[in-house]
Write a protein that holds these residues in place. Structure first.
Motif, short mmCIF file in Angstrom:
data_model
loop_
_atom_site.label_atom_id
_atom_site.label_comp_id
_atom_site.label_asym_id
_atom_site.label_seq_id
_atom_site.Cartn_x
_atom_site.Cartn_y
_atom_site.Cartn_z
N PRO A 11 0.81 -1.22 0.00
CA PRO A 11 0.00 0.00 0.00
C PRO A 11 0.85 1.28 0.00
CG PRO A 11 -0.72 -1.51 1.74
CD PRO A 11 0.53 -2.07 1.17
N ALA A 12 0.21 2.38 -0.37
CA ALA A 12 0.88 3.67 -0.41
C ALA A 12 1.53 3.97 0.94
CB ALA A 12 -0.15 4.76 -0.74
N GLY A 13 2.76 4.39 0.89
CA GLY A 13 3.45 4.81 2.10
C GLY A 13 3.94 3.66 2.99
N SER A 14 3.83 2.43 2.50
CA SER A 14 4.23 1.30 3.36
C SER A 14 5.75 1.18 3.50
CB SER A 14 3.64 -0.01 2.84
OG SER A 14 3.96 -0.20 1.48
N GLY A 15 6.48 1.91 2.68
CA GLY A 15 7.94 1.92 2.82
C GLY A 15 8.69 1.25 1.67
N LYS A 16 8.05 1.16 0.50
CA LYS A 16 8.65 0.45 -0.63
C LYS A 16 9.97 1.09 -1.09
CE LYS A 16 4.79 1.02 -2.90
NZ LYS A 16 4.00 1.59 -1.82
N SER A 17 9.92 2.41 -1.30
CA SER A 17 11.13 3.07 -1.83
C SER A 17 12.25 3.05 -0.78
CB SER A 17 10.80 4.51 -2.24
OG SER A 17 9.75 4.50 -3.18
N THR A 18 11.87 3.19 0.48
CA THR A 18 12.86 3.11 1.56
C THR A 18 13.48 1.71 1.62
OG1 THR A 18 11.51 4.68 2.77
CG2 THR A 18 13.18 3.53 4.04
N TYR A 19 12.64 0.70 1.44
CA TYR A 19 13.11 -0.68 1.41
C TYR A 19 14.14 -0.86 0.29
CZ TYR A 19 12.85 -5.68 0.17
OH TYR A 19 13.16 -6.97 -0.15
N LEU A 39 9.38 1.94 -10.94
CA LEU A 39 8.20 1.73 -11.80
C LEU A 39 7.02 2.58 -11.32
CD1 LEU A 39 8.11 -2.11 -12.58
CD2 LEU A 39 8.94 -0.23 -13.99
N ASP A 40 7.30 3.58 -10.50
CA ASP A 40 6.21 4.43 -10.01
C ASP A 40 6.20 5.74 -10.80
OD1 ASP A 40 4.41 5.97 -8.68
OD2 ASP A 40 5.30 5.74 -6.69
N PRO A 41 5.22 5.90 -11.69
CA PRO A 41 5.20 7.10 -12.54
C PRO A 41 4.90 8.37 -11.76
CG PRO A 41 3.27 5.72 -12.98
CD PRO A 41 4.09 4.99 -11.96
N THR A 174 7.06 -3.53 7.86
CA THR A 174 8.06 -2.45 7.88
C THR A 174 7.87 -1.53 9.08
OG1 THR A 174 6.63 -1.09 6.52
CG2 THR A 174 8.28 -2.40 5.36
N LYS A 175 8.80 -0.64 9.24
CA LYS A 175 8.75 0.44 10.24
C LYS A 175 8.69 -0.08 11.67
CE LYS A 175 6.37 3.36 6.86
NZ LYS A 175 5.48 4.47 6.61
N ILE A 176 9.32 -1.24 11.90
CA ILE A 176 9.33 -1.81 13.25
C ILE A 176 10.00 -0.83 14.22
CG2 ILE A 176 10.21 -3.75 14.64
CD1 ILE A 176 8.16 -4.70 12.66
N ASP A 177 10.96 -0.05 13.71
CA ASP A 177 11.66 0.90 14.59
C ASP A 177 10.72 1.95 15.17
OD1 ASP A 177 11.71 1.57 11.70
OD2 ASP A 177 12.52 3.48 12.41
N LEU A 178 9.56 2.13 14.55
CA LEU A 178 8.63 3.16 15.04
C LEU A 178 7.65 2.63 16.09
CD1 LEU A 178 7.70 5.07 11.74
CD2 LEU A 178 9.39 5.69 13.47
N LEU A 179 7.67 1.31 16.32
CA LEU A 179 6.71 0.75 17.28
C LEU A 179 7.13 1.06 18.72
CD1 LEU A 179 6.03 -2.83 15.84
CD2 LEU A 179 4.62 -0.78 15.60
N ASP A 235 13.40 -3.90 10.48
CA ASP A 235 13.73 -2.70 11.23
C ASP A 235 14.96 -2.10 10.55
OD1 ASP A 235 14.81 -0.87 12.98
OD2 ASP A 235 14.36 -2.04 14.78
N ILE A 236 14.78 -0.93 9.93
CA ILE A 236 15.90 -0.41 9.12
C ILE A 236 17.10 0.00 9.98
CG2 ILE A 236 14.60 0.29 7.07
CD1 ILE A 236 14.51 3.12 8.19
N SER A 237 16.89 0.05 11.30
CA SER A 237 18.05 0.36 12.14
C SER A 237 18.76 -0.92 12.59
CB SER A 237 17.60 1.17 13.37
OG SER A 237 16.69 0.41 14.13
#
Ligand SMILES: Nc1nc2c(ncn2[C@@H]2O[C@H](COP(=O)(O)OP(=O)(O)OP(=O)(O)O)[C@@H](O)[C@H]2O)c(=O)[nH]1
Ligand SMILES: [Mg+2]
Length: 282
Positions: A11-19, A39-41, A174-179, A235-237
């Motif tokens: 979904p939008a904002g789930s962290g794809k580009s960060t991944y 592939l995101d126009p 994603t975003k486990i670091d924010l929990l 967790d990106i950290s």
């Protein structure tokens, strides 16, 4: 030699580009090369080096500003992806330029692209024709997942993508670091969920809930039957969690199985610079 790819969806904002960006950095640490194709126009910002960018073929604004098309953002995005499907030769040309054949595709966030519009499936089939082994990587934001009802809806989206694309599939939270600390403790229950237990907690014994109990247990059974809805935490950290995700995906697409072993004298004789631990050559 086969080529390898990840289709990064969610979904939008789930962290794809960060991944994608973190996978590229992690691969560098492992002395591997992973390329990313955007592939995101509608993408406005990402911080990975890009091998190919759909916006050079078509940009969301092209579809929205065109006098005869006059699309809104969602219809415009579907139009752009269908345009890509009609111009796969453009993508083929871009992919021919690299030697290292491990490519991540950063996809748009509109969920209908994966569930009931054929374009992503066409993309998968085309990549497979070009010798790619593709793994679907479905990301969901953990902050929306650690509550039973939200979790079920997240799972059903992941499941419908999986069923639609019919490729090896890995789900990532994603975003486990924010929990919060408390939420992190809860997390375990959601990574390999016991759905009937989660659902029983969510729906108490009110009359309305009774009515839906059978439906809920059927949904839980269906999800269990697929036995595919595990989530890997990222967790990106924490580099280890990124590595765990990469290993699962590599295993799913059998990355590395076709590599030639290094010459044996090199491996055995340290004086010749051989490293007995580095068994394979990419
Ligand atoms: N703290 C933290 N922030 C994250 C993480 N992943 C993504 N974000 C943030 O969440 C926001 C959305 O991330 P993106 O990577 O752009 O998400 P996306 O899925 O590519 O979004 P769309 O392309 O718009 O669908 C950005 O502000 C990121 O910095 C994460 O693991 N931890
Ligand atoms: Mg993105």
């Amino acid at each position: 030699m086969p080529r390898y790819g990840q289709l990064v969806m969610g979904p939008a904002g789930s962290g794809k580009s960060t991944y994608c960006s973190n996978m590229v950095k992690h691969a560098e640490m492992l002395k591997r090369t992973i390329h990313v194709v955007n592939l995101d126009p509608a993408a406005e910002y990402f911080d990975y080096p890009v091998l190919a960018d759909i916006r050079e073929l078509i940009h969301l604004d092209d579809a929205m500003e065109d006098e005869s098309l006059r699309f809104g953002p969602n219809g415009g995005l579907v139009f752009c992806m269908e345009y890509l499907a009609q111009n796969f030769d453009w993508l083929q040309e871009q992919l021919e330029e690299v030697e290292d054949d491990y490519i991540i595709f950063d996809c748009p966030g509109q969920i209908e692209l994966y569930t009931h519009i054929p374009v992503m499936r066409q993309l998968v089939e085309t990549l497979q024709k070009w010798d790619f082994r593709i793994c679907g990587v479905f990301l969901v934001d953990s902050q929306f997942m650690i509550e039973p009802s939200k979790f079920i809806s997240g799972i059903l989206t992941a499941l419908s993508t999986m069923v639609n694309l019919e490729i090896p599939h890995v789900n990532v939270m994603t975003k486990i670091d924010l929990l919060s600390k408390k939420a992190k403790k809860e997390l375990e229950r959601y990574l390999e969920p016991e759905l009937p237990i989660l659902l029983a907690e969510e729906f108490d014994d009110s009359r309305l809930s009774q009515k839906f109990k059978k439906l809920n247990s059927s949904i839980a059974k269906m999800i269990d039957d697929y036995s595919l809805v595990k989530f890997l935490p990222m967790d990106i950290s924490d580099e280890d969690t990124i590595n765990d995700v990469l290993i699962q995906i590599d295993t799913a697409i059998q990355y590395g199985e076709d590599f030639e072993p290094k010459e044996i004298p090199d491996m055995l004789d340290p004086e010749e610079g051989g490293d007995p631990d580095s068994g394979f050559d990419g």
